[in-house]
Design an enzyme around this catalytic site. Structure first.
Site, PDB file in Angstrom:
ATOM      1  CG  MET A 124      10.836  -1.614  -6.692  1.00 52.43           C
ATOM      2  SD  MET A 124      10.556   0.114  -6.294  1.00 52.43           S
ATOM      3  CE  MET A 124       9.732  -0.073  -4.725  1.00 52.43           C
ATOM      4  CG  MET A 137       7.014   0.392 -11.782  1.00 51.65           C
ATOM      5  SD  MET A 137       6.400   0.903 -10.166  1.00 51.65           S
ATOM      6  CE  MET A 137       7.311   2.431  -9.880  1.00 51.65           C
ATOM      7  CG  ASP A 153       7.377   1.737  -2.613  1.00 51.97           C
ATOM      8  OD1 ASP A 153       7.053   1.006  -3.555  1.00 51.97           O
ATOM      9  OD2 ASP A 153       6.835   2.840  -2.383  1.00 51.97           O
TER      10      ASP A 153
HETATM   11  C1  DX5 Z   1       8.824   4.327  -6.510  1.00 47.38           C
HETATM   12  C2  DX5 Z   1       7.815   3.651  -5.608  1.00 47.38           C
HETATM   13  C3  DX5 Z   1       6.539   4.374  -5.432  1.00 47.38           C
HETATM   14  C4  DX5 Z   1       6.680   5.739  -4.814  1.00 47.38           C
HETATM   15  C5  DX5 Z   1       5.563   6.582  -5.320  1.00 47.38           C
HETATM   16  O1  DX5 Z   1       9.869   3.459  -6.722  1.00 47.38           O
HETATM   17  O2  DX5 Z   1       7.509   2.369  -6.121  1.00 47.38           O
HETATM   18  O3  DX5 Z   1       5.610   3.595  -4.708  1.00 47.38           O
HETATM   19  O4  DX5 Z   1       6.665   5.742  -3.418  1.00 47.38           O
HETATM   20  O5  DX5 Z   1       5.723   7.871  -4.847  1.00 47.38           O
HETATM   21  P1  DX5 Z   1       5.005   9.104  -5.523  1.00 47.38           P
HETATM   22  O6  DX5 Z   1       3.536   8.885  -5.460  1.00 47.38           O
HETATM   23  O7  DX5 Z   1       5.477  10.255  -4.697  1.00 47.38           O
HETATM   24  O8  DX5 Z   1       5.498   9.175  -6.961  1.00 47.38           O
HETATM   25 ZN    ZN Z   2       5.839   1.250  -5.209  1.00 49.78          ZN
END
Ligand code: DX5
Ligand code: ZN
Length: 212
Positions: A67, A137, A34
């Site tokens: 992101m 998402m 990420d």
């Molecule tokens: C959030 C990220 C995810 C995050 C998911 O912005 O894109 O990849 O790490 O984490 P969990 O599985 O803990 O929701």
């Molecule tokens: Zn992610």
């Protein structure tokens, strides 16, 4: 198609990243990275040099989730660092969406396009058949450990309806665990990202297997 599990290293210990990559390596084919810029999302995580270091210590497929605003600026750098797949957000790419996909594909890497929970899947209708992966998402991007937003799951129907690609990967990211993972796969998702659920578990193998 077998469901592809991609553990998110956002939930790993960054001071022990190699150790935490080795913890999941035997059980999964992908690693989810990420990348956050403090503009597109209200958080800053890791970037190009970290991907480069990760590339040196693992052969896992590097699933890179950008992101960041105007992702086109950094596609070449992430590919050079070792990313195998680059997923970017439609909300961040503005007029550059076609060019961003092209830039990834011309380097023979996989391209993914993502939508935030409040974005309609129609926003990506022109691109679904140009990419390898659609990332839906299931939390607001920016942080791990949030609660799964169940309303996002129905977006799979529309994506499947317009897709002409039987190999399209439909991935969910955010709040995925042994219950929500199954909700996604039953709808037709074939890739799941999980951060907290995998990294906070005592038995990684069991946690990975329980997602599907
Ligand atoms: C959030 C990220 C995810 C995050 C998911 O912005 O894109 O990849 O790490 O984490 P969990 O599985 O803990 O929701
Ligand atoms: Zn992610």
């Amino acid at each position: 198609m077998k469901t592809i599990i991609s553990p998110s290293i956002l939930s790993a210990d960054f001071a022990n990243l190699q150790r935490d990559i080795k913890k999941v390596e035997k059980f999964v084919p992908w690693l989810h990275i990420d990348v956050m810029d403090g503009f597109f999302v209200p958080n800053i995580s890791i970037g190009i040099p970290v991907v480069k270091s990760i590339r040196k210590v693992t052969d896992l497929f590097l699933d890179t989730h950008l992101m960041i605003e105007k992702p086109i600026r950094y596609i070449d750098d992430f590919i050079e660092a070792g990313s195998d797949l680059i997923t970017f957000h439609i909300e961040a790419s503005k007029d550059d969406t076609y060019k961003t996909i092209e830039k990834i594909k011309e380097k023979n890497k996989k391209a993914g396009i993502s939508i935030k929970p409040k974005t309609s899947p129609e926003a990506i209708k022109d691109y679904v058949n140009l990419v390898d992966l659609v990332l839906i998402m299931s939390v607001e991007p920016g942080f791990g450990g949030q609660k799964f937003i169940e309303e996002t799951v129905s977006k799979v129907d529309y994506i499947k309806q317009i897709s002409k690609n039987p190999d399209l990967i439909i991935q969910f990211d955010g709040g995925i665990n042994n219950i929500t993972g199954k909700i996604c796969t039953q709808k037709g998702a074939n890739s799941l990202v999980a951060g907290n659920y995998i990294y906070k578990s005592e038995d990684i193998k069991k946690a990975v297997e329980s997602l599907i």
